[in-house]
Design a protein around this motif. Structure first.
Motif, PDB file in Angstrom:
ATOM      1  N   LYS A  16       0.784  -1.200   0.090  1.00 43.62           N
ATOM      2  CA  LYS A  16       0.096  -0.073  -0.028  1.00 43.62           C
ATOM      3  C   LYS A  16       0.908   1.193   0.032  1.00 43.62           C
ATOM      4  N   LYS A  17       0.448   2.291  -0.509  1.00 39.32           N
ATOM      5  CA  LYS A  17       1.156   3.623  -0.897  1.00 39.32           C
ATOM      6  C   LYS A  17       1.372   4.017   0.687  1.00 39.32           C
ATOM      7  N   TYR A  18       2.581   4.479   0.883  1.00 36.40           N
ATOM      8  CA  TYR A  18       3.249   5.140   2.217  1.00 36.40           C
ATOM      9  C   TYR A  18       2.508   6.509   2.382  1.00 36.40           C
ATOM     10  N   ALA A  19       2.174   6.697   3.739  1.00 42.04           N
ATOM     11  CA  ALA A  19       1.651   7.845   4.188  1.00 42.04           C
ATOM     12  C   ALA A  19       2.657   9.058   3.912  1.00 42.04           C
ATOM     13  N   SER A  20       2.032  10.496   3.713  1.00 36.86           N
ATOM     14  CA  SER A  20       3.150  11.343   3.520  1.00 36.86           C
ATOM     15  C   SER A  20       3.665  11.616   4.566  1.00 36.86           C
ATOM     16  N   SER A  21       3.380  11.586   5.653  1.00 38.09           N
ATOM     17  CA  SER A  21       3.943  12.124   6.936  1.00 38.09           C
ATOM     18  C   SER A  21       5.102  11.179   7.307  1.00 38.09           C
TER      19      SER A  21
ATOM     20  N   SER B 270       7.023  -0.819  -5.630  1.00 36.95           N
ATOM     21  CA  SER B 270       6.175  -0.429  -4.489  1.00 36.95           C
ATOM     22  C   SER B 270       7.449   0.190  -3.186  1.00 36.95           C
ATOM     23  N   MET B 271       8.428  -0.692  -3.077  1.00 38.72           N
ATOM     24  CA  MET B 271       9.237  -0.180  -1.852  1.00 38.72           C
ATOM     25  C   MET B 271      10.071   1.188  -2.522  1.00 38.72           C
ATOM     26  N   THR B 272      10.378   1.080  -3.427  1.00 39.66           N
ATOM     27  CA  THR B 272      11.224   2.357  -3.947  1.00 39.66           C
ATOM     28  C   THR B 272      10.239   3.547  -3.840  1.00 39.66           C
ATOM     29  N   SER B 273       9.059   3.268  -4.390  1.00 37.42           N
ATOM     30  CA  SER B 273       8.347   4.648  -4.291  1.00 37.42           C
ATOM     31  C   SER B 273       7.998   4.833  -2.743  1.00 37.42           C
ATOM     32  N   GLU B 274       7.700   4.105  -1.889  1.00 37.93           N
ATOM     33  CA  GLU B 274       7.635   4.443  -0.524  1.00 37.93           C
ATOM     34  C   GLU B 274       8.994   5.179   0.025  1.00 37.93           C
ATOM     35  N   MET B 275      10.071   4.681  -0.455  1.00 40.00           N
ATOM     36  CA  MET B 275      11.323   5.268   0.040  1.00 40.00           C
ATOM     37  C   MET B 275      11.523   6.534  -0.677  1.00 40.00           C
ATOM     38  N   LYS B 276      11.119   7.021  -1.813  1.00 36.68           N
ATOM     39  CA  LYS B 276      11.228   8.077  -2.503  1.00 36.68           C
ATOM     40  C   LYS B 276      10.298   9.355  -1.714  1.00 36.68           C
TER      41      LYS B 276
ATOM     42  N   THR C  24      12.981   1.518   8.626  1.00 38.86           N
ATOM     43  CA  THR C  24      13.100  -0.035   8.629  1.00 38.86           C
ATOM     44  C   THR C  24      12.643  -0.904   7.478  1.00 38.86           C
ATOM     45  N   LEU C  25      13.425  -1.533   6.664  1.00 41.37           N
ATOM     46  CA  LEU C  25      12.894  -2.244   5.304  1.00 41.37           C
ATOM     47  C   LEU C  25      12.283  -3.638   5.910  1.00 41.37           C
ATOM     48  N   ASP C  26      11.240  -3.862   5.552  1.00 40.12           N
ATOM     49  CA  ASP C  26      10.659  -5.069   6.021  1.00 40.12           C
ATOM     50  C   ASP C  26       9.602  -5.617   5.068  1.00 40.12           C
ATOM     51  N   LEU C  27       9.889  -6.111   3.857  1.00 40.54           N
ATOM     52  CA  LEU C  27       9.033  -6.494   2.995  1.00 40.54           C
ATOM     53  C   LEU C  27       8.186  -7.706   3.225  1.00 40.54           C
ATOM     54  N   GLN C  28       6.759  -7.497   2.994  1.00 40.76           N
ATOM     55  CA  GLN C  28       5.890  -8.224   3.732  1.00 40.76           C
ATOM     56  C   GLN C  28       5.794  -9.430   2.904  1.00 40.76           C
TER      57      GLN C  28
END
Length: 776
Positions: A29-34, A70-76, A56-60
């Protein structure tokens, strides 16, 4: 410093036993903005400790972390807010997975690409992502514990500081070359910048992993951390808590400028290397030497290492921007090559063959009995005891047992020397190994693997003796390379518990295990045998019973055709070159000597009896004459070649007495098809055709296991993906056309399998119709 010291560039290795685990595609799911701890975030967790953002990186739903969209999108999103949030001064990137930082990039993203432009775009996007990390105004610290490979290593290199635990599980590297690729997210440039050109070539060309200690010495890690920490109990949770604590302190110190990050040349060698890059003569020598070594070891069959050399050279000579551009372009080109597609397919197949397709057995195997302490038996005992089993090993004499135990001890000593295990762990392992001359020690065994002489009468005697001792639930596994399991099971009082387990020599190094079921083998027995093989660290294929099973049967065809070629006047050294230039690691003539000409002769007559004229080729009486002359191969000092114990740079000398026997009694006049290409395809076509026949006849369950068995057991060229994947690329129509022309000259041995004939008529038919998708 002498110039030749600068020219110690690495050699490209095409071994497939170094494949890393890159992980699979996961949805998020997309990461929250805050930037606060957000429980809805699936792959990344965040918290703020003393003005330091901890990510903390923790691929479900995955055992390891892999970089995906999705992970890189959240990280960006996190990076963007890190830049504008004045309450945050620095960041730490750490993993929530035991023993894994990031195992690599998600290769299914690449498998979806259909053009080099699409693949190059993935590379550029990765570069842009890591530039965003590297260009952050606030320091970002990578806290590494466990595997940090491929894209994960590139992410760590983009961070401003790297901390790594000295745990044995911590390994860093760029294994992309083993998938026919190169580091595509800036790795070729950053490796040279952080360390030197020799390190960049070494890691990129070999795909090897380095320990945290080694990474620190070559400038890729800034700080080492003891995984235990002061006063902490040795467990993963404590290690990660301690690592996080240290990383937070380092991030704070860098942000406050209490800690200055200064990466000058680490050694005199570094300084000389960096200076030498400005000298045309030395720079040219370094890259030309690397290219020469690559061509020598790979025969030019693998495009990736040559591209790696070109790309690293571009970055050195033309600057980082040109290096990044060359990297993304080369990444896209390599991704579209059949070699990369074959290697990725092989990686996928290897992953599948590390699973038990027969399900979990109802009960666990805890005690393993091994009958026979020879080369094979000792190897089986070693991989068993080394992976947690209680092992009883029996032989008929104290001398035989002593020889076997010495072999096992040597294998463990090598692991200690290479720091894979400690002396204490070595002693703990060896304490689980119990030598015996008595069958009674097998009374509580869950499985007994017999590795006695390859003779049906001997096998029958052993089965009867074992069944009078072992408990009713005990599996009896026979290690045989050719004797049909149903024939061995004829004397068994409980054939449902009997199965074949064909190991490959040397057992501690060869990855493949071929498990053979006969009609009465129970599913539970099969599931248990596969579970044992997987725990032993093997890549397991399971085949049905038949003469020669799968691997021995298909290997025999290439060897018998090789004999015919030598009868037609092809020199043994030339025969070796033909098979090696195709991509086999060992030439056909040398392989015959390695197998043993007496063993080959025994198998040859059995298979000829089973399959008739279709298994024709070289004159089998030649093998008998060689055995009578004492030319058994390497083990007797003479076979097709001479083995006198000397080590030289040239080719091993041919046994002239062998040539005399061939020329005086078995010489043949070639009927045609004797160009270099035809001589090679004659051998390869028979090998591949027999593999397809095994699929038709139900010996194989699927093409994937056929490819894995041929590559990992017999050395079929890894870049091809295996014989079935090779047919899809070479095309069945071309293969059938060749085989029909050979059949006109040499008869039924070249009759193509009906499956190939059908595929030749319809080009849409493939063994892998969905090649390129993430599902095989």
């Amino acid at each position: 410093m002498a110039v030749n010291q600068l020219l110690r560039v690495p050699m490209y290795m095409s071994r497939t036993d170094l494949f890393c685990r890159l992980g699979g595609l996961m949805s998020t799911k997309k990461y929250a903005s805050s930037i606060v701890k957000d429980e809805s975030a699936k792959d990344l967790r965040t918290k703020v400790v003393d003005d330091v953002l901890v990510v903390t990186l923790d691929l479900q739903n995955a055992k390891v972390n892999s970089l995906n969209v999705s992970m890189t999108s959240e990280m960006k999103s996190i990076l963007q807010e890190l830049e504008i949030n004045s309450a945050i001064t620095s960041a730490v990137v750490i993993s929530g997975k035991p023993g894994c930082f990031i195992a690599g990039a998600d290769i299914s993203m690449l498998e979806k690409c259909r053009t080099l432009e699409e693949a190059s775009k993935i590379s550029r996007e990765g570069q842009d992502f890591f530039h965003q990390i590297g260009n952050s105004r606030k320091p970002i610290v990578a806290a590494i514990n466990g595997v940090c490979l491929g894209g994960g290593f590139e992410l760590a290199m983009a961070c401003h500081y790297r901390i790594a635990t000295t745990s044995r599980a911590t390994k860093l590297g760029t294994p992309e070359v083993l998938l026919g690729l190169l580091p595509g997210a800036g790795g070729t440039v950053r490796l040279s910048e952080l360390s030197n050109v020799a390190t960049a070539l070494d890691l990129c060309l070999t795909g090897k992993h380095v320990s945290a200690d080694r990474a620190k010495k070559i400038g890729l890690v800034d700080l080492l951390v003891n995984p235990l920490g002061p006063g902490l109990a040795p467990n993963e949770e404590n290690t990660m808590q301690y690592l996080e604590k240290i990383a937070i302190e380092v991030a704070k110190d860098i942000a406050s400028e209490k800690l200055k990050v200064n990466r000058g040349s680490k050694s005199l060698m570094d300084k000389v290397l960096k200076a030498s890059m400005g000298v045309d003569f030395i720079r040219n020598r370094i890259f030309k030497t690397a290219q020469k070594q690559v061509l020598k070891l790979s025969n030019g069959l693998y495009p990736a290492p040559l591209k790696i050399i070109d790309v690293i050279r571009t970055g050195i000579e033309k600057g980082t921007s040109a290096g990044y551009e060359a990297e993304s372009k080369a990444f896209g080109e390599l991704a579209m090559t059949p070699e990369s597609k074959g290697l990725i397919s092989l990686f996928r197949g290897q992953t599948e063959c590390r699973k038990n397709r027969f399900g979990h057995p109802k009960s666990e195997v805890k005690t393993v009995g091994v009958l026979g302490a020879g080369l094979m038996g000792s190897g089986i005992a070693q991989v068993s005891v080394n992976n947690g089993y209680q092992v009883f090993i029996k032989d008929t004499s104290i001398k035989g047992l002593a020889r076997g135990l010495e072999q096992i001890q040597k294998g463990l000593d090598v692991q200690v020397k290479r720091k894979r295990i400690s002396v204490m762990e070595c002693n703990q392992i060896i304490s689980k190994l119990k030598p015996t001359l008595d069958y009674k020690k097998f009374q509580n065994a869950d499985i007994v693997i017999e590795a006695v002489f390859e003779d049906l009468k001997v096998k029958h005697a052993v089965i009867s003796e074992l069944e009078s001792i072992v408990p009713s639930h005990c599996i009896i596994a026979t290690n045989t390379s050719a004797i049909p399991i149903k024939n061995i099971a004829e004397v068994s009082s409980r054939p449902e518990n009997l199965i074949g387990m064909h190991y490959f020599s040397p057992v501690d190094k060869m990855q493949l295990l071929e498990i053979i079921t006969h009609p009465k083998t129970s599913k539970e027995t099969t599931a248990k045998a596969v579970a044992v093989g997987l725990k032993q660290g093997k890549v397991v294929i399971t085949v049905n019973d038949g003469p020669g099973f799968y691997t021995t049967r298909i290997l025999s065809t290439i060897l018998y055709e090789g004999i015919r070629l030598m009868q037609e006047g092809v020199e043994p050294t030339e025969l070796d070159n033909l098979t090696k230039l195709f991509g086999f690691p060992v030439g056909a003539a040398t392989l015959f000597d390695e197998v043993g000409i007496d063993v080959g002769a025994h198998i040859a007559f059995d298979l000829a009896k089973a399959f008739g004229e279709r298994f024709s080729g070289g004159n089998l009486n030649l093998l008998q004459d060689l055995v009578l002359a004492g030319f058994l191969g390497r083990k007797s000092g003479k076979g097709i070649f001479i083995y006198d114990g000397t080590k030289g740079k040239g080719s091993r000398p041919v046994n002239m007495d062998f040539l005399t026997i061939v020329k005086e009694k078995y010489s043949l006049v070639s009927k045609g098809a004797n160009t270099t290409e035809d001589l090679t395809i004659r051998m390869v076509a028979r090998f591949v055709n027999e593999a397809v026949l095994c699929l038709e006849e139900g010996i194989l369950d699927n093409p994937l296991e056929g490819d894995i068995g041929a590559v990992f057991g017999l050395g079929f060229p890894p870049f091809s993906g295996g014989p079935f994947r090779w047919v899809d690329h070479y095309t069945a129509s071309k293969l059938v056309e060749n085989m029909k022309s050979y059949a006109d000259l040499y008869g039924i041995a070249f009759k193509p399998a009906q499956t190939l004939v059908d595929m030749a008529k319809d080009s849409s038919k493939k063994f892998y119709p969905n090649a390129g998708s993430s599902k095989l």
